[in-house]
Design a protein around this motif. Sequence first.
Motif, PDB file in Angstrom:
ATOM      1  N   ASP A  57      25.744  57.657  51.254  1.00 51.01           N
ATOM      2  CA  ASP A  57      24.933  56.539  51.769  1.00 51.01           C
ATOM      3  C   ASP A  57      25.608  55.878  52.963  1.00 51.01           C
ATOM      4  O   ASP A  57      24.969  55.611  53.986  1.00 51.01           O
ATOM      5  N   ASP A  60      25.398  58.025  55.996  1.00 48.26           N
ATOM      6  CA  ASP A  60      24.034  58.143  56.499  1.00 48.26           C
ATOM      7  C   ASP A  60      23.622  56.937  57.327  1.00 48.26           C
ATOM      8  O   ASP A  60      22.770  57.034  58.208  1.00 48.26           O
ATOM      9  N   VAL A  64      23.495  58.086  61.950  1.00 43.40           N
ATOM     10  CA  VAL A  64      22.210  58.177  62.649  1.00 43.40           C
ATOM     11  C   VAL A  64      22.293  57.639  64.075  1.00 43.40           C
ATOM     12  O   VAL A  64      21.731  58.228  65.003  1.00 43.40           O
ATOM     13  N   TYR A  89      15.350  51.774  57.558  1.00 40.58           N
ATOM     14  CA  TYR A  89      16.297  52.044  56.474  1.00 40.58           C
ATOM     15  C   TYR A  89      16.912  50.737  55.968  1.00 40.58           C
ATOM     16  O   TYR A  89      16.942  50.472  54.759  1.00 40.58           O
ATOM     17  N   SER A 124      16.036  62.796  52.553  1.00 41.86           N
ATOM     18  CA  SER A 124      16.862  63.422  53.587  1.00 41.86           C
ATOM     19  C   SER A 124      16.225  64.717  54.078  1.00 41.86           C
ATOM     20  O   SER A 124      16.244  65.022  55.278  1.00 41.86           O
ATOM     21  N   ARG A 140      12.764  57.666  56.701  1.00 38.28           N
ATOM     22  CA  ARG A 140      13.931  56.778  56.686  1.00 38.28           C
ATOM     23  C   ARG A 140      13.698  55.558  55.800  1.00 38.28           C
ATOM     24  O   ARG A 140      14.604  55.090  55.112  1.00 38.28           O
ATOM     25  N   GLN A 143      14.138  56.747  52.371  1.00 40.94           N
ATOM     26  CA  GLN A 143      15.566  56.960  52.137  1.00 40.94           C
ATOM     27  C   GLN A 143      16.272  55.638  51.821  1.00 40.94           C
ATOM     28  O   GLN A 143      17.104  55.565  50.904  1.00 40.94           O
ATOM     29  N   PHE A 206      20.862  65.016  58.579  1.00 44.28           N
ATOM     30  CA  PHE A 206      20.151  64.708  57.338  1.00 44.28           C
ATOM     31  C   PHE A 206      20.235  65.850  56.329  1.00 44.28           C
ATOM     32  O   PHE A 206      20.398  65.628  55.131  1.00 44.28           O
ATOM     33  N   ASN A 209      22.903  66.387  53.550  1.00 42.12           N
ATOM     34  CA  ASN A 209      22.833  65.662  52.281  1.00 42.12           C
ATOM     35  C   ASN A 209      22.284  66.519  51.145  1.00 42.12           C
ATOM     36  O   ASN A 209      22.475  66.182  49.971  1.00 42.12           O
TER      37      ASN A 209
END
Length: 529
Positions: A57, A60, A64, A89, A124, A140, A143, A206, A209
Motif C-alpha cells: 500500500d 502504491d 504512481v 485514491y 491493481s 484507483r 484501490q 500496478f 501487485n
Amino acid sequence: MTTETSQASPERKNGPVREERNSPLPDHAPPAAADPAPADRRRWLALAIVMTAAFMDLVDVTIVNIAIPRMRADFHASTSAIQWITAGYALAFAAGLITGGRLGDIYGRKRLFLIGISGFTAASLLCGIAANPDMLVASRILQGGMAAMMVPQVLAIIHVTFPPNERGKVFGMFGAIVGLGAVSGPMLGALLSEGNILGLEWRPIFLINLPVGIAGVLLGRKYITESKAPKALRLDLAGVVIATLGLVMLIFPLTHGRENDWPLWGFLCMGAVPFVFAAFIAYEKYKIRKDGSPLVELSLFKVKSFAGGIAVQLTFGIATGIFFLVWTLYMQMGLGWSALRAGTTGIPFSLAVSAAAGISVQKLVPRFGRKVLQAGALTMAAGLLLYIWESGHYGMEIASWQMAAPLVVMGVGMGLIVAPLTDTVLSEVPREHAGSASGLINTTGQMGNALGLGLTSVVFFGLIDDDMVLGKPYVDAFHGALWWIVAVLVVIFAVMFMLPRKALPPEQREGATQPDAGTVPEPAPASAA
C-alpha cells in the motif's frame, strides 16, 4: 465514542495469542498470568504477510506520481484526470479508513484483511489494464477503498498475534518497513516505467501487485489468526456518506473548474460545502445520543491540543499533496528529465526524512517538545525558499546535484514533524478515546492530501496558459506553487502553538495504566491503526 479499555485473558491455540472475547476483565482487575506454552513460530509468517501488504500500500501511494507524465502522454489525459489518479485514491482511502477499522472489529480482522487485499489486488489489475483515463481513475478509487479495508487491520493483527514482550521489536520492524516504502516507491516506479517491461510502459507499477497480493491471500488464510473486538462500535455509514459528499463537492470543482472556465455550478458546490459539514456535525450529535457510535467523537475537539493537531495534520496533508505532484511534473514535464533521473534526485530527500525522524523521536522531542515540530515547519519552509531561489537562478539548466541541498533541508524539516506529530496530538486525549482519535488523525491527513491534489489546479496548472506546452511554463509554475506551500507551512507553524509544550509520557496520561509484563492487553480497535 469510546473504545474498550479492559484487558482480555490470553488464550493460546497453536501458539499465537488470541483474544478472549467472552470474558474481558474489569478496568482494574488483577493481571492475568502469562501462558507458559511456547509461541508458535508461524506468527512470524503472519507478520511477514501483513507487513508485505502494508508495504504494498505504501509503495502504491508513492510509486504512481513518478509515472504520471507517462500516463498522461499515453492517454492524452487532461489535467483533471491526472489529478484524480492520485486524489481519487487518497479520497477513497480517507473516506473508508474508520469504517474499515470498525468492520474488522465487528466481523473479524483476518476476514477484512483478506477482503481488502483481494480487492486491492483486483483493483491493481484493473489499473494495469486500464484502456482510458476514466477507467484508470475509477480503478484507483476502488484501490483506495480496498486499502481502507486492509490497512487498519495490520496493527490490530500484530497486536493480537504477538505477546507484549515481543511487540516493541515488532513495531520497530513495522516502522522500518514504513520508511523503506517511502524511500523505495519512487525508485521502483522509475525503474518499472523506464524498463518498459514487455512493452507495457507504466502498467507494471500496478501489475507488480498481482503476485504479491495473491500470495498474501493464500498465505493469510493459513497463517493469520482471526480476532474481533469484544465490544465493537457500530457502523456510521450515513456519516461516511455525508462527509464524503462534502469533500467531493469541494474537490471536484477545484479539479475540473479550470478546464471548464470556472462555471457557476462549481462555485455553488463549493459554497454549499459548509452547510454539508454543518449537517454532518448535527447528524453526529444525533448518532451520539442514539447509540454512542458516531463516525467522529465530537467531544475530542474540546481538547485544545487535539483540535490544533487535527488542523496541523490537515494543512500538512495539503502541503505535501501539492508538493509531490508538482515536483514530479516539474522535473519530467518541465525539465524534460527521465523518470529514473527524477526518482534518483529524490533519494537525498527520503534519507533526510528518515534520519531526522529517528532523531526527533528519540532525542529532541522528549527534551524540547513542540518546539521541535515548529522548527520542522520553519526548516521545511527554509528548504522551499532555497528551492525557489535555485529554480529561478538556474532555470532550465538546474542539475540534480544542485537540488540536493534544498531537498535535504526540506527532508530534515519533514522528518522533525511527521514522526512525533501523532503522539504529540494524542498526548492529552483521554485513554478511552485514543482509538477514535488515532483513526481521525490518519483520516484527516488523507483528506488533506486529497484536497492538496485538488488545489494543484489553482496553484500550479492555473499558472500555465497551455498545459500541453512543456518546458519553461512548468518550471515557472513550479516556482509559483512553492510560494503557496511556504504560506501553508507558516500557517502550520502558527497552529502548532495549540499543541502541548511537551507530550506526557504514555504512563502519565489520563486513565493510563501500566500493564503487567505477563498480561496481554486487549488490542485497540482496528480503527486506531
